[in-house]
Write a protein that holds these residues in place. Structure first.
Motif, PDB file in Angstrom:
ATOM      1  N   UNK A  10       0.857  -1.187   0.000  1.00  0.00           N
ATOM      2  CA  UNK A  10       0.000   0.000   0.000  1.00  0.00           C
ATOM      3  C   UNK A  10       0.893   1.238   0.000  1.00  0.00           C
ATOM      4  N   UNK A  11       1.246   1.725  -1.179  1.00  0.00           N
ATOM      5  CA  UNK A  11       2.197   2.831  -1.311  1.00  0.00           C
ATOM      6  C   UNK A  11       1.448   4.101  -1.706  1.00  0.00           C
ATOM      7  N   UNK A  12       2.077   5.231  -1.499  1.00  0.00           N
ATOM      8  CA  UNK A  12       1.478   6.528  -1.794  1.00  0.00           C
ATOM      9  C   UNK A  12       1.479   6.818  -3.294  1.00  0.00           C
ATOM     10  N   UNK A  13       0.710   7.825  -3.678  1.00  0.00           N
ATOM     11  CA  UNK A  13       0.675   8.250  -5.072  1.00  0.00           C
ATOM     12  C   UNK A  13       2.057   8.713  -5.512  1.00  0.00           C
ATOM     13  N   UNK A  14       2.431   8.363  -6.731  1.00  0.00           N
ATOM     14  CA  UNK A  14       3.731   8.732  -7.268  1.00  0.00           C
ATOM     15  C   UNK A  14       4.866   7.809  -6.882  1.00  0.00           C
ATOM     16  N   UNK A  15       4.592   6.769  -6.102  1.00  0.00           N
ATOM     17  CA  UNK A  15       5.664   5.867  -5.664  1.00  0.00           C
ATOM     18  C   UNK A  15       6.078   4.900  -6.769  1.00  0.00           C
ATOM     19  N   UNK A  16       5.163   4.551  -7.667  1.00  0.00           N
ATOM     20  CA  UNK A  16       5.476   3.597  -8.726  1.00  0.00           C
ATOM     21  C   UNK A  16       6.219   4.297  -9.857  1.00  0.00           C
ATOM     22  N   UNK A  17       7.302   3.684 -10.279  1.00  0.00           N
ATOM     23  CA  UNK A  17       8.114   4.203 -11.381  1.00  0.00           C
ATOM     24  C   UNK A  17       8.247   3.131 -12.451  1.00  0.00           C
ATOM     25  N   UNK A  18       8.982   3.445 -13.468  1.00  0.00           N
ATOM     26  CA  UNK A  18       9.143   2.519 -14.574  1.00  0.00           C
ATOM     27  C   UNK A  18      10.014   1.337 -14.216  1.00  0.00           C
ATOM     28  N   UNK A  19      10.035   0.365 -15.104  1.00  0.00           N
ATOM     29  CA  UNK A  19      10.880  -0.806 -14.973  1.00  0.00           C
ATOM     30  C   UNK A  19      11.517  -1.126 -16.308  1.00  0.00           C
ATOM     31  N   UNK A  20      12.298  -2.175 -16.312  1.00  0.00           N
ATOM     32  CA  UNK A  20      13.017  -2.546 -17.527  1.00  0.00           C
ATOM     33  C   UNK A  20      12.096  -2.987 -18.650  1.00  0.00           C
ATOM     34  N   UNK A  21      10.853  -3.390 -18.303  1.00  0.00           N
ATOM     35  CA  UNK A  21       9.922  -3.871 -19.322  1.00  0.00           C
ATOM     36  C   UNK A  21       9.110  -2.747 -19.957  1.00  0.00           C
ATOM     37  N   UNK A  22       9.182  -1.530 -19.398  1.00  0.00           N
ATOM     38  CA  UNK A  22       8.429  -0.404 -19.954  1.00  0.00           C
ATOM     39  C   UNK A  22       9.096   0.035 -21.249  1.00  0.00           C
ATOM     40  N   UNK A  23       8.328   0.211 -22.336  1.00  0.00           N
ATOM     41  CA  UNK A  23       8.942   0.580 -23.628  1.00  0.00           C
ATOM     42  C   UNK A  23       9.682   1.909 -23.553  1.00  0.00           C
ATOM     43  N   UNK A  24      10.648   2.050 -24.432  1.00  0.00           N
ATOM     44  CA  UNK A  24      11.440   3.281 -24.495  1.00  0.00           C
ATOM     45  C   UNK A  24      10.556   4.447 -24.930  1.00  0.00           C
ATOM     46  N   UNK A  25      10.754   5.581 -24.300  1.00  0.00           N
ATOM     47  CA  UNK A  25       9.960   6.765 -24.600  1.00  0.00           C
ATOM     48  C   UNK A  25       8.660   6.850 -23.839  1.00  0.00           C
ATOM     49  N   UNK A  26       8.392   5.873 -22.955  1.00  0.00           N
ATOM     50  CA  UNK A  26       7.152   5.823 -22.185  1.00  0.00           C
ATOM     51  C   UNK A  26       7.492   5.917 -20.698  1.00  0.00           C
ATOM     52  N   UNK A  27       6.778   6.745 -19.976  1.00  0.00           N
ATOM     53  CA  UNK A  27       6.926   6.854 -18.531  1.00  0.00           C
ATOM     54  C   UNK A  27       5.639   6.364 -17.869  1.00  0.00           C
ATOM     55  N   UNK A  28       5.745   6.034 -16.581  1.00  0.00           N
ATOM     56  CA  UNK A  28       4.593   5.491 -15.867  1.00  0.00           C
ATOM     57  C   UNK A  28       4.667   5.904 -14.408  1.00  0.00           C
ATOM     58  N   UNK A  29       3.522   6.129 -13.815  1.00  0.00           N
ATOM     59  CA  UNK A  29       3.436   6.399 -12.378  1.00  0.00           C
ATOM     60  C   UNK A  29       2.025   6.082 -11.918  1.00  0.00           C
ATOM     61  N   UNK A  30       1.841   6.055 -10.599  1.00  0.00           N
ATOM     62  CA  UNK A  30       0.506   5.829 -10.037  1.00  0.00           C
ATOM     63  C   UNK A  30      -0.048   7.148  -9.521  1.00  0.00           C
TER      64      UNK A  30
END
Length: 751
Positions: free
Chosen positions: A463-483
């Motif tokens: 149970x993490x706060x907003x913005x805690x999730x970041x990208x990983x090695x499987x995320x395509x290049x040029x794409x960012x991700x967060x919660x």
């Protein structure tokens, strides 16, 4: 894990000797020689040795009997629950063509892995969100402006004229469609800045529209999940809303006009697919985009923009120039829709670590074999098992109890029940796999290789706060991700102490909600939530006023408070996911004739101002903080953090003092009681006075509470000397008012 059996007596040889020697001065004061050479001490050591052997044998009897009894009962510890959440992908620099993020893509919050539950097409789009908020009382200047505007067209000002202001919802967070003029949220789908290049078409985005045609827009939505009431009625599951939201795009072609010359735009409904209730649960809505022609814009005269049902005006030039199309999210006029967050290119994630083909110890052909998985706790239902024997693959089936399987070797004359033989049972909390004994279920053969695939979770740590999730090695290049919103639902496995208290109750009620104690005991075991307090009101319903026990036969009201709420730490709220989890767990266990109402408390805001005299030699600031801590603990709706678990008595009987569960229901708050509580703080010589008030009212001697009402401290002042006035306290505590937004005057017949 299997519940461990308690020892009858865990004392060992040295502990027995020490205890007997310590008793010598009390029973025989004349005995003064305690050395090993003393004959009396030798006898003590002899009897201690014999007693230790007897205690060891005594401890084996209840352990074996109790272990067998628990095995027959089948009362395992509740396993850990995975955290879930929503993430938003941003295709800022990726390709404009199809870019699919597959299911199981891994993203991280620190070292915690999360995986997407579904695949999604990450569109090369950005989004801005707008609502049209009515101007209730337009200024005289605004009215004069529109009078002159209509006069220039030789027309009178319509009596139905309504003004609104366009307000941007930053980040898609916090939307109440009931407060808008058209019950709509307008989503401006924007092209990326890097793609805005000169083109032959009229706005530069026709090429992008052709690439978006037929693709799927993943719209994440998290409804407002504040305090709510959930009712499970007799014989029916909890009701869910359906079809109360419409998703629309501007229809291609010119805009028709009515008899008065006002625009009558038409919209095309977008096919939406979702497997959840978007008004009560967070999730993903998949919108099938039409052909390129259906993604076009109406190009309007500046005086027409925003009139009636036309999209609002985006004043920022960098936004207006990049609008590809508008998406309208509209609710019914009688539907109260509040959204905590909405966003595009969204996906669901779950906190889990996937382990594939973990090699276990090979089979040894013995009955009742047990194998331990390396990563624990394990997610229930996630284990698959494969074995290799003589170069032949065998897939094993997971069942609740291997003793329900058929025999390994067919018994002559016995009917074939068709039961699978290669079966195993999994204890998810302990991470153990159990196999049959040959009579019930097949045994892994000698040197048969075993491979397990499963998912493990970190429980409440997910149970993490907003913005805690970041990208990983499987995320395509040029794409960012967060919660954009915090994750929810993670819970640790049940402790042994909590599970043992449930055994007598399980024997009594067999997991059925019949008596008030059944409701308390079973509710405490709900997986996926952390409960701080439960109040059971049998034969009571919140709709029957006054709310008293016995006033509504056939109904049961449960007031439940979570153990923590970061937004309201002193007065935790029961939000919708919390109540939904409880309802889903309790609904199949209630009697069909029982109407179950799950509610959070109704908090009554109070103001408290206290004046004290501080003892000499004590720091005023220290004593003031001590008094504040004392008052907050006195009015706390939950038990003190260090209170043990008396809510779970081993057997039915007298319950604990209700005051130990937090502030009791239907108990008034008296100023004199607060004065006594303040006087108990260290360093307080006397309490000069206590001012107590509810809301904006004047000071009173007491505030009456009824039903499910509990006190919530809105403001607390403790000073040395005379207490601060309540008006000054309210003024110091009330948040400052934000500057009003400049209204955007829009000529609108209806809004």
């Amino acid at each position: 894990m299997p519940l461990p059996a308690p020892a009858t007596d865990n004392r060992r040889y040295q502990a027995l000797v020490d205890e007997l020697v310590a008793r010598i001065p009390s029973h025989t004061p004349e005995w003064t020689n305690f050395n090993d050479s003393d004959p009396g001490v030798t006898l003590i050591q002899l009897f201690a040795y014999i007693t230790e052997s007897l205690l060891y044998r005594t401890n084996q009897i209840p352990e074996r009997n109790r272990a067998k009894f628990l095995q027959l009962l089948g009362v395992p510890l509740a396993p850990a629950q995975e955290a879930r959440g929503l993430v938003a992908f941003a295709n800022g620099r990726g390709p404009t063509e199809s870019l699919v993020v597959p299911r199981g893509t891994e993203v991280f919050a620190g070292a915690l892995p999360f995986r997407t539950a579904t695949s999604l097409d990450v569109l090369p789009l950005e989004a801005r969100f707008y609502v049209r908020r009515p101007i209730i009382s337009p200024t005289q200047e605004q009215q004069d402006y529109y009078a002159l505007l209509y006069a220039s067209y030789d027309k009178p000002v319509p009596q139905t004229l309504a003004l609104y202001e366009t307000v941007e919802v930053v980040g898609g967070g916090g939307v109440d469609l009931a407060e808008t003029v058209d019950h709509s949220l307008w989503v401006a789908l924007l092209g990326r800045t890097m793609d805005n290049v000169p083109a032959k078409d009229r706005d530069g985005w026709d090429d992008l529209r052709s690439k978006l045609a037929g693709r799927t827009l993943s719209l994440g939505m998290k409804p407002d999940q504040g305090a709510d009431q959930i009712v499970a009625r007799p014989g029916t599951p909890p009701a869910l809303s359906d079809g109360l939201l419409r998703f629309e795009l501007p229809s291609p072609g010119p805009i028709a006009l009515d008899a008065n010359g006002s625009p009558m735009p038409s919209y095309t409904r977008v096919a939406a697919r979702a497997d959840f209730d978007p008004l009560s649960q967070p999730g993903i809505i998949e919108l099938a985009l039409p052909a390129a022609a259906g993604l076009d814009l109406w190009h309007l005269d500046p005086l027409e923009a925003g009139v009636g049902d036309l999209p609002p005006v985006a004043d920022a030039p960098d936004v207006a120039a990049r609008i590809v199309t508008w998406l309208r999210i509209r609710s019914g006029s009688t539907t109260d829709v509040k959204l905590d967050w909405v966003g595009i290119n969204a996906a669901q994630v779950r906190q889990q670590l996937l382990i594939s083909a973990e090699q276990l110890a090979p089979g040894d052909n013995t009955p009742d074999q047990v194998r331990q998985l390396r990563q624990t706790p394990v997610l229930a239902g996630s284990v698959t098992l494969t074995s290799i024997e003589n170069n032949t693959r065998h897939d094993w089936t997971a069942i609740d109890d291997v003793r329900a399987a058929g025999p390994e070797v067919a018994i002559p004359g016995a009917p074939d029940m068709g039961d699978p033989l290669a079966v195993f049972s999994c204890d998810a909390e302990a991470g153990t796999l159990s196999f049959g004994d040959g009579f019930t279920g097949r045994r892994p053969k000698l040197d048969e290789a075993l491979y397990a695939s499963y998912a493990s979770t970190a429980g409440a740590a997910g149970n993490v706060n907003a913005g805690a999730l970041k990208g990983g090695s499987m995320v395509p290049e040029g794409v960012t991700v967060t919660n954009p919103v915090p994750t929810w639902g993670g819970a640790d496995a049940e402790s042994v102490a909590a599970a043992e208290t449930q055994i007598p109750r399980f024997i009594t009620h067999r997991d059925r909600l019949v008596t008030a104690e059944d409701f308390r005991a079973i509710t405490w075991r709900t997986p996926g939530v952390s409960i701080g307090r439960i109040e059971i009101l049998p034969a009571a319903h919140p709709d029957v006023v006054p709310l008293t026990i016995g006033s509504a036969p056939g109904a049961v009201t449960l007031m439940v408070i979570p153990i923590r709420d970061p937004a309201h730490p002193d007065a935790p709220r029961a939000d919708r996911p919390f109540l939904n989890t409880l309802c889903n767990y309790l609904d199949p266990r209630r009697l069909v004739t029982t109407e179950l109402v799950l509610r959070g408390p109704d908090y009554v805001g109070i103001w408290i101002s206290i004046g004290i005299e501080v003892a000499g030699g004590r720091a005023v600031a220290e004593v003031v903080e001590a008094v504040k801590t004392q008052i907050k603990a006195f009015l706390r709706p939950l038990p003190a953090p260090d209170t043990p678990m008396p809510q779970l008595p081993m057997l039915y009987g007298p319950d604990i003092d209700p005051a130990l569960r937090g502030w009791p229901l239907a108990q008034a708050v008296h100023a004199r009681s607060l004065q006594a509580a303040a006087a108990r703080a260290a360093g307080v010589v006397s309490v000069e006075d206590v001012l107590l008030a509810q809301g904006s009212g004047a000071a009173v001697d007491s505030i009456a509470l009824s039903g499910l009402e509990l006190p919530e401290i809105l403001g607390l002042s403790v000073v040395a000397g005379s207490p601060l006035s309540l008006d000054a306290l309210r003024g110091a505590t009330t948040p400052s008012q934000t500057a009003p937004r400049l209204p955007v005057p829009i000529l609108a017949e209806t809004c």
